[in-house]
Design an enzyme around this catalytic site. Structure first.
Site, mmCIF file in Angstrom:
data_model
loop_
_atom_site.group_PDB
_atom_site.id
_atom_site.type_symbol
_atom_site.label_atom_id
_atom_site.label_comp_id
_atom_site.label_asym_id
_atom_site.label_seq_id
_atom_site.Cartn_x
_atom_site.Cartn_y
_atom_site.Cartn_z
ATOM 1 N N GLU A 245 -61.754 119.410 103.823
ATOM 2 C CA GLU A 245 -62.794 120.092 103.035
ATOM 3 C C GLU A 245 -62.117 121.275 102.364
ATOM 4 O OE1 GLU A 245 -65.709 118.953 102.648
ATOM 5 O OE2 GLU A 245 -65.850 117.506 104.283
ATOM 6 N N CYS A 279 -67.422 127.948 99.035
ATOM 7 C CA CYS A 279 -66.652 126.814 98.500
ATOM 8 C C CYS A 279 -67.481 126.035 97.488
ATOM 9 C CB CYS A 279 -66.167 125.906 99.621
ATOM 10 S SG CYS A 279 -67.476 125.336 100.697
HETATM 11 P P1 NDP Z 1 -57.038 129.019 104.147
HETATM 12 O O1 NDP Z 1 -56.591 127.704 103.639
HETATM 13 O O2 NDP Z 1 -56.195 130.211 103.878
HETATM 14 O O3 NDP Z 1 -57.218 128.963 105.732
HETATM 15 C C1 NDP Z 1 -58.026 127.994 106.363
HETATM 16 C C2 NDP Z 1 -57.620 127.871 107.830
HETATM 17 O O4 NDP Z 1 -56.325 127.285 107.934
HETATM 18 C C3 NDP Z 1 -57.514 129.222 108.549
HETATM 19 O O5 NDP Z 1 -57.959 129.079 109.879
HETATM 20 C C4 NDP Z 1 -56.039 129.488 108.490
HETATM 21 O O6 NDP Z 1 -55.608 130.374 109.480
HETATM 22 C C5 NDP Z 1 -55.482 128.102 108.740
HETATM 23 N N1 NDP Z 1 -54.088 127.932 108.327
HETATM 24 C C6 NDP Z 1 -53.328 128.712 107.521
HETATM 25 N N2 NDP Z 1 -52.085 128.179 107.372
HETATM 26 C C7 NDP Z 1 -52.069 127.040 108.104
HETATM 27 C C8 NDP Z 1 -51.078 126.033 108.346
HETATM 28 N N3 NDP Z 1 -49.867 126.083 107.784
HETATM 29 N N4 NDP Z 1 -51.400 124.995 109.127
HETATM 30 C C9 NDP Z 1 -52.646 124.893 109.682
HETATM 31 N N5 NDP Z 1 -53.611 125.820 109.493
HETATM 32 C C10 NDP Z 1 -53.337 126.881 108.712
HETATM 33 O O7 NDP Z 1 -58.512 129.217 103.602
HETATM 34 P P2 NDP Z 1 -59.435 130.485 103.750
HETATM 35 O O8 NDP Z 1 -59.660 130.799 105.187
HETATM 36 O O9 NDP Z 1 -58.924 131.553 102.837
HETATM 37 O O10 NDP Z 1 -60.827 129.926 103.189
HETATM 38 C C11 NDP Z 1 -61.158 129.920 101.838
HETATM 39 C C12 NDP Z 1 -60.952 128.541 101.243
HETATM 40 O O11 NDP Z 1 -61.697 127.593 101.981
HETATM 41 C C13 NDP Z 1 -61.456 128.418 99.821
HETATM 42 O O12 NDP Z 1 -60.534 127.689 99.048
HETATM 43 C C14 NDP Z 1 -62.746 127.640 99.978
HETATM 44 O O13 NDP Z 1 -63.135 126.928 98.837
HETATM 45 C C15 NDP Z 1 -62.403 126.746 101.100
HETATM 46 N N6 NDP Z 1 -63.614 126.252 101.741
HETATM 47 C C16 NDP Z 1 -63.933 124.934 101.608
HETATM 48 C C17 NDP Z 1 -65.111 124.471 102.153
HETATM 49 C C18 NDP Z 1 -65.485 123.041 102.059
HETATM 50 O O14 NDP Z 1 -66.304 122.640 102.858
HETATM 51 N N7 NDP Z 1 -64.943 122.246 101.166
HETATM 52 C C19 NDP Z 1 -66.043 125.383 102.838
HETATM 53 C C20 NDP Z 1 -65.583 126.722 102.927
HETATM 54 C C21 NDP Z 1 -64.407 127.128 102.388
HETATM 55 P P3 NDP Z 1 -55.488 131.936 109.126
HETATM 56 O O15 NDP Z 1 -56.812 132.369 108.584
HETATM 57 O O16 NDP Z 1 -55.186 132.525 110.434
HETATM 58 O O17 NDP Z 1 -54.390 132.046 108.099
#
Ligand code: NDP
Length: 496
Positions: A245, A279
Site C-alpha cells: 500500500e 495517502c
Molecule cells: P515510509 O516509506 O518512510 O515508511 C513506512 C514504514 O516503513 C515505516 O515504518 C518505516 O520505518 C519503514 N521502513 C523504512 N525503511 C525501511 C526498510 N528499508 N525496510 C523496511 N521498512 C522500512 O513512509 P512514511 O512512514 O513516511 O508514510 C508516508 C507514506 O505512506 C506516503 O507515501 C503515503 O502515501 C503512504 N501511505 C500509503 C497508504 C496506503 O494505504 N496506500 C496509507 C498511508 C500512507 P521508519 O518510520 O522507522 O523509517
C-alpha cells in the site's frame, strides 16, 4: 528530556525510542528499540502463538476480535488523545480514523469464516468422480510495517485481516508513531493474554528491513513507494510475498452536473484533513469549465475558514515541510498562482491551507505526492480531458468524482483502485470494500473479502467419490479409454 530535541523528530536514547509532539516537543511516550536479534525472537514467539491462534478456529478468533473491537471503542478518546500527542493530528480526526479501524475489525471478525472457511466447489464433467474442496489457510506469521500518517487505521486494516484469517502478526510501527502502535498491541494482549499473537518491534527503518528477512511468511507494507521497493527487494531474497500500500496523488473530477458546494466541501475535506498527510488525500482537482469558477470560489471560501491548531494540525514529520514548500515554490515559478495560502503559508511545523491554480501538469505539485494541506485546481473542457489528466501519473490509488449522469462511468474509467462518487475518501471506511492501488501505488488488497484472502493460502483438495469413467491420469489407461476422452472432449468443448 534533552534541551536539543527537535519537536516531532524521534529520539533514540538508552535503547529507547522517544516519541514527541511535532509542535511542542512534549514527550508522548517511549518504547524499547529492537535489534535484529529481538526481531528474530519476536518472530520465533509468533511462530508458536500462530499455531495456538489458528487452532482457536474462526469462531474463537471472532469472539476475541470482537472483544478487541469493543475495547478500542470503549477507549476511543484515550487512543485519539494518544494519537494527537505524538502525531499532532486533531483529536476529532483521530476519532474518525479509529471509527474506520473499528469497522474493519468488526467486518473481518464477522466474515472470515464465510470468506475463508471450507466449501465444496462445483463438479466438473471430466473429473466428475472427484469432489472439489477449497479452504483458505493462514500463512502462519505476517509482518506488518506501518506509516505514521494514520497510525491507527493503516496498521489495523492489515492486522485485522491477518488475525481474522488465523495468522500471528509482528508489527513494526513508524518511528514517528511507535506509542500508538504499542497501545494497539497492549490492548490486544488484554483480550488475548495467553500468547503473543500480536507483537510490536520498534525502531528505525532497519528494524522493518530485519522483519522482512526474519522468516515471516508474508509482509503487509504501507508507506512510500520508494521504501516499498526496498521492502520488495528484501522480501525477494526469500520469496516472501508482499502486499504493498504505497503513495498516491489522487484526483477529483468535477463534472458539469455536479452539486458544486458539495464537491467543494468534499475537495477541502479530502485535501486538508490530517493536514493533507493522507495517502488517499485529494491533491488535484479537474473541474469542467462550466462549474470551474463557482467550484474554485467555494473551495477557497471553505478552505480559508479552516483554523490552524483546530482543524489543521502541525505536520507530523519535520522533513515533509520542505517537500510541501518546494512544490508550492515550483508551481509558482512555473506560472501557477496561489489563490489561497502560498509560500507564506509554510510556517514550520504548520502549513496553512493552500490552493493553487494554473499549475502546469508537468510540475512537481501535480505529479509528485505533496502530503500537505495543498490542492491544485485545474480547468478542463470536459470529463474526457479530466480523465486523461487524472490518469496521466504512475500513481493509481484512489480518487473522487462529482456529477450525476456520467459520474459512475467516469469513476470506472479512473486508473485507480478506488473511487468515491459524490464524496471523498469514503471507501476507506467501508468494511466490505477492498482497499489498494495500482502502478506506483502498489498492489494487493487489504479490507473486505480480498483483504482477508490476501492473508491466507488457497488450499485445494480433491476427494475421489467413484472409479473414473474417463481415467486419463493413470498409466493404466487403455487406448480405448483415450479414444473415449477425445470423444468426450470434442462433445463438450469442440463446438461453440
Ligand atoms: P515510509 O516509506 O518512510 O515508511 C513506512 C514504514 O516503513 C515505516 O515504518 C518505516 O520505518 C519503514 N521502513 C523504512 N525503511 C525501511 C526498510 N528499508 N525496510 C523496511 N521498512 C522500512 O513512509 P512514511 O512512514 O513516511 O508514510 C508516508 C507514506 O505512506 C506516503 O507515501 C503515503 O502515501 C503512504 N501511505 C500509503 C497508504 C496506503 O494505504 N496506500 C496509507 C498511508 C500512507 P521508519 O518510520 O522507522 O523509517
Amino acid at each position: 528530556m534533552t534541551a536539543t530535541r527537535t519537536p516531532g523528530l524521534p529520539v533514540v536514547e538508552h535503547g529507547s525510542l522517544i516519541s514527541t509532539h511535532p509542535a511542542t516537543g512534549a514527550e508522548a511516550g517511549r518504547v524499547p528499540i529492537a535489534d535484529a536479534g529481538a526481531v528474530a525472537k519476536a518472530v520465533e514467539r509468533a511462530r508458536s502463538a500462530a499455531e495456538w491462534w489458528a487452532a482457536l478456529g474462526f469462531d474463537g478468533r471472532r469472539a476475541r476480535l470482537l472483544r478487541w473491537r469493543a475495547l478500542l471503542t470503549e477507549r476511543i478518546e484515550e487512543l485519539a488523545e494518544l494519537a494527537r500527542s505524538e502525531s499532532g493530528k486533531p483529536v476529532a480526526d483521530a476519532i474518525v480514523e479509529t471509527s474506520a479501524a473499528v469497522e474493519h475489525i468488526d467486518w473481518s471478525a464477522r466474515n472470515a469464516k464465510r470468506v475463508l472457511g471450507p466449501r465444496r466447489t462445483r463438479t466438473r464433467l471430466l473429473v466428475a468422480e472427484h469432489s472439489g474442496h477449497l479452504e483458505y489457510q493462514p500463512f502462519g506469521m505476517v509482518g506488518v510495517i506501518g506509516p505514521w500518517n494514520y497510525p491507527i487505521l493503516t496498521p489495523v486494516g492489515p492486522i485485522s485481516g491477518a488475525l481474522a484469517a488465523g495468522n500471528a502478526v509482528v508489527f513494526k510501527p513508524s518511528e514517528y508513531t511507535p506509542v500508538v502502535g504499542q497501545w494497539l498491541v497492549d490492548s490486544f494482549a488484554e483480550v488475548v493474554p495467553e500468547h503473543p499473537v500480536l507483537q510490536a518491534v520498534h525502531g528505525l527503518g532497519e528494524v522493518g528491513a530485519a522483519l522482512c528477512r526474519s522468516g515471516v511468511d508474508k509482509i503487509a507494507f504501507t508507506g512510500s513507494t520508494a521504501t516499498a521497493k526496498k521492502v520488495m527487494a528484501a522480501c525477494a531474497e526469500n520469496l516472501v510475498p508482499v502486499v504493498i500500500e504505497a503513495g498516491g496523488k489522487d484526483a477529483m473530477i468535477v463534472d458539469a452536473d455536479a452539486d458544486v458546494p458539495a464537491a467543494a466541501e468534499a475537495a477541502v475535506w479530502g485535501a486538508m484533513t490530517n493536514a493533507g498527510q493522507t495517502c488517499i488525500g485529494i491533491e488535484r482537482v479537474y473541474a469542467v469549465a462550466p462549474v470551474y469558477d463557482a467550484f474554485l470560489a467555494a473551495v477557497v471560501d471553505k478552505a480559508g475558514k479552516l483554523r490552524l491548531g483546530e482543524e489543521i494540525g502541525p505536520m507530523t514529520m519535520p522533513a515533509q515541510v520542505d517537500v510541501v514548500r518546494r512544490h508550492i515554490d515550483d508551481a509558482l515559478a512555473a506560472g501557477g498562482r496561489a489563490v489561497l495560502g502560498g509560500p507564506d503559508a509554510v510556517q514550520a511545523p504548520t502549513i496553512a491551507p493552500t490552493v493553487l491554480v494554473d499549475v502546469p501538469e508537468e510540475s512537481a505539485a501535480v505529479r509528485e505526492e505533496t502530503f500537505g494541506p495543498t490542492l491544485t485546481v485545474t480547468r478542463v473542457a470536459d470529463a474526457d480531458e479530466a480523465l486523461s489528466k487524472a490518469n496521466a501519473l504512475p500513481y493509481g490509488l484512489g480518487g473522487a468524482v462529482f456529477g450525476k449522469r456520467n459520474a459512475i462511468r467516469i469513476a470506472r474509467r479512473m486508473r485507480s483502485g478506488m473511487v468515491a462518487v459524490n464524496s471523498s475518501l469514503t471507501f476507506v471506511g467501508m468494511g466490505t470494500l477492498p482497499f489498494g492501488g495500482r502502478g506506483d501505488s502498489g498492489f494487493g488488497r487489504i479490507h473486505g473479502e480480498d483483504g482477508l484472502r490476501e492473508f491466507a493460502v488457497a488450499k485445494s483438495i480433491t476427494v475421489r467419490r467413484a472409479p473414473s469413467v474417463l481415467p486419463g491420469m493413470t498409466f493404466e489407461r487403455t487406448p480405448a479409454q483415450v479414444k473415449r476422452i477425445v470423444k468426450a472432449l470434442k462433445l463438450l468443448y469442440g463446438r461453440h
